[in-house]
Motif scaffolding. Structure first.
Motif, PDB file in Angstrom:
ATOM      1  N   PHE A   1       0.850  -1.177   0.000  1.00  0.00           N
ATOM      2  CA  PHE A   1       0.000   0.000   0.000  1.00  0.00           C
ATOM      3  C   PHE A   1       0.895   1.240   0.000  1.00  0.00           C
ATOM      4  O   PHE A   1       1.754   1.378   0.874  1.00  0.00           O
ATOM      5  CB  PHE A   1      -0.877   0.052   1.260  1.00  0.00           C
ATOM      6  N   LEU A   2       0.700   2.128  -0.969  1.00  0.00           N
ATOM      7  CA  LEU A   2       1.363   3.438  -0.949  1.00  0.00           C
ATOM      8  C   LEU A   2       0.275   4.485  -0.722  1.00  0.00           C
ATOM      9  O   LEU A   2      -0.538   4.765  -1.610  1.00  0.00           O
ATOM     10  CB  LEU A   2       2.105   3.702  -2.254  1.00  0.00           C
ATOM     11  N   LEU A   3       0.250   5.047   0.472  1.00  0.00           N
ATOM     12  CA  LEU A   3      -0.733   6.057   0.856  1.00  0.00           C
ATOM     13  C   LEU A   3      -0.021   7.404   0.884  1.00  0.00           C
ATOM     14  O   LEU A   3       0.762   7.686   1.788  1.00  0.00           O
ATOM     15  CB  LEU A   3      -1.343   5.717   2.218  1.00  0.00           C
ATOM     16  N   ASP A   4      -0.308   8.214  -0.120  1.00  0.00           N
ATOM     17  CA  ASP A   4       0.444   9.438  -0.370  1.00  0.00           C
ATOM     18  C   ASP A   4      -0.290  10.656   0.187  1.00  0.00           C
ATOM     19  O   ASP A   4      -1.520  10.714   0.187  1.00  0.00           O
ATOM     20  CB  ASP A   4       0.616   9.594  -1.886  1.00  0.00           C
ATOM     21  N   ASN A   5       0.473  11.634   0.668  1.00  0.00           N
ATOM     22  CA  ASN A   5      -0.084  12.915   1.133  1.00  0.00           C
ATOM     23  C   ASN A   5      -1.103  12.729   2.260  1.00  0.00           C
ATOM     24  O   ASN A   5      -2.236  13.220   2.190  1.00  0.00           O
ATOM     25  CB  ASN A   5      -0.732  13.675  -0.028  1.00  0.00           C
ATOM     26  N   VAL A   6      -0.685  12.047   3.286  1.00  0.00           N
ATOM     27  CA  VAL A   6      -1.547  11.812   4.446  1.00  0.00           C
ATOM     28  C   VAL A   6      -1.623  13.089   5.278  1.00  0.00           C
ATOM     29  O   VAL A   6      -0.597  13.722   5.550  1.00  0.00           O
ATOM     30  CB  VAL A   6      -0.995  10.648   5.295  1.00  0.00           C
ATOM     31  N   ARG A   7      -2.828  13.454   5.696  1.00  0.00           N
ATOM     32  CA  ARG A   7      -2.979  14.654   6.518  1.00  0.00           C
ATOM     33  C   ARG A   7      -2.592  14.377   7.963  1.00  0.00           C
ATOM     34  O   ARG A   7      -1.823  15.115   8.574  1.00  0.00           O
ATOM     35  CB  ARG A   7      -4.413  15.170   6.453  1.00  0.00           C
ATOM     36  N   ASP A   8      -3.143  13.302   8.552  1.00  0.00           N
ATOM     37  CA  ASP A   8      -2.860  12.970   9.948  1.00  0.00           C
ATOM     38  C   ASP A   8      -3.184  11.506  10.171  1.00  0.00           C
ATOM     39  O   ASP A   8      -3.689  10.808   9.284  1.00  0.00           O
ATOM     40  CB  ASP A   8      -3.653  13.872  10.909  1.00  0.00           C
ATOM     41  N   VAL A   9      -2.889  11.030  11.363  1.00  0.00           N
ATOM     42  CA  VAL A   9      -3.073   9.611  11.673  1.00  0.00           C
ATOM     43  C   VAL A   9      -4.544   9.214  11.592  1.00  0.00           C
ATOM     44  O   VAL A   9      -4.882   8.109  11.140  1.00  0.00           O
ATOM     45  CB  VAL A   9      -2.487   9.285  13.062  1.00  0.00           C
ATOM     46  N   ALA A  10      -5.438  10.086  12.019  1.00  0.00           N
ATOM     47  CA  ALA A  10      -6.869   9.756  11.993  1.00  0.00           C
ATOM     48  C   ALA A  10      -7.340   9.418  10.588  1.00  0.00           C
ATOM     49  O   ALA A  10      -8.272   8.616  10.410  1.00  0.00           O
ATOM     50  CB  ALA A  10      -7.680  10.914  12.556  1.00  0.00           C
ATOM     51  N   GLN A  11      -6.695   9.991   9.582  1.00  0.00           N
ATOM     52  CA  GLN A  11      -7.121   9.754   8.205  1.00  0.00           C
ATOM     53  C   GLN A  11      -6.772   8.344   7.730  1.00  0.00           C
ATOM     54  O   GLN A  11      -7.446   7.807   6.842  1.00  0.00           O
ATOM     55  CB  GLN A  11      -6.472  10.795   7.287  1.00  0.00           C
ATOM     56  N   VAL A  12      -5.733   7.724   8.303  1.00  0.00           N
ATOM     57  CA  VAL A  12      -5.254   6.445   7.760  1.00  0.00           C
ATOM     58  C   VAL A  12      -5.366   5.277   8.726  1.00  0.00           C
ATOM     59  O   VAL A  12      -5.072   4.142   8.348  1.00  0.00           O
ATOM     60  CB  VAL A  12      -3.780   6.566   7.305  1.00  0.00           C
ATOM     61  N   ARG A  13      -5.797   5.526   9.942  1.00  0.00           N
ATOM     62  CA  ARG A  13      -5.788   4.443  10.928  1.00  0.00           C
ATOM     63  C   ARG A  13      -6.617   3.249  10.467  1.00  0.00           C
ATOM     64  O   ARG A  13      -6.257   2.093  10.697  1.00  0.00           O
ATOM     65  CB  ARG A  13      -6.282   4.978  12.274  1.00  0.00           C
ATOM     66  N   ASP A  14      -7.742   3.494   9.788  1.00  0.00           N
ATOM     67  CA  ASP A  14      -8.599   2.403   9.324  1.00  0.00           C
ATOM     68  C   ASP A  14      -8.213   1.878   7.952  1.00  0.00           C
ATOM     69  O   ASP A  14      -8.880   0.973   7.426  1.00  0.00           O
ATOM     70  CB  ASP A  14     -10.059   2.868   9.282  1.00  0.00           C
ATOM     71  N   LEU A  15      -7.171   2.415   7.350  1.00  0.00           N
ATOM     72  CA  LEU A  15      -6.790   2.000   6.000  1.00  0.00           C
ATOM     73  C   LEU A  15      -5.677   0.963   5.998  1.00  0.00           C
ATOM     74  O   LEU A  15      -5.235   0.539   4.928  1.00  0.00           O
ATOM     75  CB  LEU A  15      -6.326   3.219   5.186  1.00  0.00           C
ATOM     76  N   LEU A  16      -5.214   0.561   7.156  1.00  0.00           N
ATOM     77  CA  LEU A  16      -4.087  -0.367   7.225  1.00  0.00           C
ATOM     78  C   LEU A  16      -4.574  -1.800   7.027  1.00  0.00           C
ATOM     79  O   LEU A  16      -5.546  -2.224   7.638  1.00  0.00           O
ATOM     80  CB  LEU A  16      -3.369  -0.224   8.563  1.00  0.00           C
ATOM     81  N   PRO A  17      -3.904  -2.568   6.159  1.00  0.00           N
ATOM     82  CA  PRO A  17      -4.346  -3.929   5.857  1.00  0.00           C
ATOM     83  C   PRO A  17      -4.114  -4.874   7.024  1.00  0.00           C
ATOM     84  O   PRO A  17      -3.399  -4.555   7.981  1.00  0.00           O
ATOM     85  CB  PRO A  17      -3.489  -4.307   4.652  1.00  0.00           C
TER      86      PRO A  17
END
Length: 733
Positions: free
Chosen positions: A368-384
């Motif tokens: 997974f390449l998750l680019d331009n993340v704003r903060d942790v709250a934005q990606v916490r549920d996107l982790l496989p």
């Protein structure tokens, strides 16, 4: 027909170009791979000679058509799957990922293209260090997948000899050892299968101090219990999802960065961490324009072959101008669509959608390449969820509260790295014709790769321009931000995005005001007390706002309580501050008087003879300055502020307040003499001399001469100090 290359250097050059087909390879990259540290006196000339001979040899062997051409300050080799086995191999593997029915047949054809160790006849330490491991990893993963498919088809007994050879070549590969165990078990050789496990366990313990992973331990337990129905070819440690045959294999990475330059230690650190399984999540952070996405994409492409179940890419718009960041629910929907889930089947409840994502990725090997993340709250549920998955993130913020992540913080390029990037984009010959102008362009870009890219784009689009034209235009501060714009890329927009997002946060409006005011002050390295005076705030409040600015990378903090601003960020801040009217001028006055009051206090502590500062105007500063506990604190303050003092005196002179300028110069000279900083004393006195000459007030020259020169009679070490100050003594007369 075969083409013979007797020259070692030509073989290295050709191998390097073949490893990057249809992509420009920089001249410096070729030189490094051909000679390493033992470069000839004229490496570019030697390279040109070898490439000319190589192109001639290839032209003769290919009926007059050499596939090598000059491109973008380097060389490029044109190839397709019919002319280059590497392209053909990768194409077959990729087609197999998309077509599960034909995958085994396609992998059989791909593996048949390998006829021995990679680059066996190429004598280059750099190539073997940087490239061979990656090639061998691509081969191994294709081989492991082929074995897995054969085992699922019950063909274990027929592939035992091939598996044994693979295990000998990679004795610490748990997957290969596990596959050999399964093949032996399918052949009715249970005891041998258990011996393979024991050999692997001993090797891992002796070499790495580790125990075998969960997947192979489960296979070992199943063999012991003769649990034939549950024994499968996948040893990832997770069950394979029931719908895996129907789930697409995404390959979503954007195109490689053609002119990727520098960052080699950082790239290697990311590769090592993600390849070796030391971490499942790596986060790259740094200010806007520093090259986070380029580095992450470069690394992701080098890792892609290790993740045969797919590579997902998602831009979360956390730092995209005029585009709102993706909400977590929308980001989940996009990832699930890439995994074959119909939009109508995605729950509107983020927690449920996140569980589905984890279920679909369990047992799979995905990147997974998750680019331009704003903060942790934005990606916490996107982790496989799969142990075989890896995540690479980029963000302007340091995502410190992302559990278990490895963090890599990027800084600006060195001047040498910036020059190399400009050379690669514009061409070595053009820069060699105007090296001084090229160096000035690099200096004005301040080490930001984005700024260098924009400058290069301007030059490439104006091939008739001398580089000096752009250097001169960038040299004017009032138009530098306008010049650093090309197409849809602009330095101003990079800073504006962080600025606008900051305004939406708690205390954001106050923080942006401090940022604006910092653009008006010329000090290079400011302490919290100075900023508090500038903004008219208590020190604790100023510290909180400065830390917020550092969090969003509009400032850098290199030690507690001190902050720096990139010179391009300062120009942006100055533009913003122009809208504040009188507030800006008053802020600068407070900061200058803060320096005056603090410096006078420091001088009194170091020279406890009162009276001399009383004759130096202004009599009463408008700011009380910083408290200093004693002589040692005075010296520490003088040392900390030394980089700023010349700029402070110059800025005071620019305000037209001659009394303030002379008062600052008097105190600063005394402090710098005490600290032995002769060059700064000389520069401070030059500014003071100019102010004295322009003032036309008879008492002022006498006061300045008496005060700025008073320490001369008490010096013990006159040598360097006298030489440094003699011209200024004369100018003050």
């Amino acid at each position: 027909m075969p083409i013979r290359l007797p020259s070692r250097m030509q073989r290295i050059a050709l191998a390097t170009l073949l490893l990057y087909p249809n992509q420009p390879v920089a001249i410096d990259g070729l030189i490094e791979r051909m000679w390493g540290d033992d470069t000839p006196d004229d490496p570019r000339g030697a390279l040109h000679t070898h490439l000319t001979r190589l192109r001639r040899t290839l032209s003769e062997g290919l009926d007059g058509a050499s596939p090598i051409e000059s491109s973008g300050g380097g060389y490029l080799l044109r190839a397709d799957e019919d002319s280059l086995d590497l392209i053909h191999f990768r194409d077959l593997v990729a087609r197999g990922r998309r077509d599960r029915v034909a995958e085994k047949s396609l992998l059989t054809r791909a593996l048949a293209l390998w006829r021995g160790p990679a680059l066996a006849n190429v004598d280059s330490d750099a190539l073997h260090r940087d490239e061979v491991a990656e090639l061998e990893e691509e081969h191994r993963h294709a081989q492991e997948r082929w074995f897995e498919l054969a085992l699922r088809a019950g063909e274990g007994p027929a592939i035992i000899s091939r598996l044994k050879a693979a295990v000998v070549a990679s004795p610490m590969s748990e997957r290969l050892s596990g596959q050999l165990m399964i093949a032996l078990y399918q052949a009715g050789r249970q005891a041998e299968a258990l011996e393979v496990y024991e050999a692997l366990r001993v090797t891992l313990r002796d070499e790495l101090g580790l125990e075998p992973g969960e997947g192979i331990r489960q296979a070992h337990a199943q063999i012991l219990s003769q649990d034939v129905p549950r024994l499968a070819g996948d040893l990832s440690g997770e069950r394979e999802h029931a719908a895996v045959a129907h789930v697409p294999v995404p390959a979503e990475l954007p195109a490689k960065v053609a002119a990727f330059t520098g960052r080699h230690p950082q790239a290697q650190a990311l590769l090592d961490a993600l390849r070796d399984g030391r971490t499942t999540v790596a986060a790259v952070s740094g200010p806007g324009g520093v090259g986070k996405s380029a580095l992450a994409l470069h690394v992701a492409h080098r890792l892609a072959a290790a993740f045969p179940d797919g590579q997902l890419y998602l831009d979360l718009n956390g730092s995209t101008p005029d585009v709102p960041p993706l909400e977590p629910a929308e980001a989940l929907r996009r990832l699930l669509r890439s995994l074959g889930v119909a939009p109508a089947a995605v729950s509107a409840e983020p927690g449920e959608a996140a569980r589905l994502l984890r279920s679909l990725t369990a047992g799979r090997r995905m990147l997974f390449l998750l680019d331009n993340v704003r903060d942790v709250a934005q990606v916490r549920d996107l982790l496989p969820g799969g142990a075989g998955c890896r995540v690479l993130l980029t963000s302007r913020r340091l995502l410190a509260d992302l559990d278990g992540a490895d963090h890599l913080q990027l800084d600006v390029f060195s001047p040498e790295e910036s020059y190399e990037l400009l050379e690669r984009l514009v061409g070595a010959a053009r820069l060699a014709a105007e090296p001084q102008a090229a160096a000035q362009v690099v200096q004005h870009c301040g080490g930001l790769p984005l700024a260098v890219h924009i400058a290069a784009t301007r030059l490439v689009s104006r091939p008739a321009w001398p580089i000096a034209v752009l250097a001169d235009r960038l040299g004017a501060q009032h138009r530098r931000m306008n010049e650093l714009r090309a197409g849809d890329r602009a330095i101003r927009a990079t800073f504006a995005t962080s600025y606008q997002q900051l305004r939406t946060e708690r205390h954001g409006a106050a923080a942006t005001r401090v940022f604006d005011l910092l653009g008006l002050f010329d000090g290079a390295d400011l302490g919290t007390d100075t900023v508090a005076a500038l903004a008219g705030l208590p020190a604790e409040r100023a510290w909180q706002l400065l830390e917020l600015l550092a969090d969003v990378r509009l400032l850098q903090t290199h030690e507690p309580g001190r902050y720096r601003m990139h010179h391009l960020a300062r120009l942006f801040a100055r533009e913003r501050a122009a809208t504040r009217g009188p507030d800006g001028a008053q802020a600068v006055r407070r900061a200058l008087h803060h320096f005056l009051a603090t410096a006078r206090r420091a001088v009194r502590l170091l020279n406890p003879h009162p009276g001399w500062p009383a004759a130096i105007v202004p009599m009463t500063p408008v700011h009380a300055g910083s408290q200093l506990a004693g002589p040692q604190a005075a010296r520490e303050w003088a040392d900390a502020e030394a980089p700023n003092l010349v700029a402070v005196v110059r800025q005071a002179a620019e305000t037209g307040d001659d009394d303030l300028t002379i008062g600052l110069a008097s105190s600063f000279s005394h402090l710098m003499l005490d600290r032995g900083r002769w060059d700064q004393v000389r520069q401070i006195r030059r500014v003071a001399a100019h102010v004295v000459r322009r003032g036309g007030n008879p008492p002022r020259p006498a006061v300045a001469r008496a005060d700025l020169g008073v320490p001369l009679s008490s010096w013990v070490h006159l040598g360097a100090a006298s030489r440094a100050l003699t011209p200024d003594k004369a100018s003050l007369g």
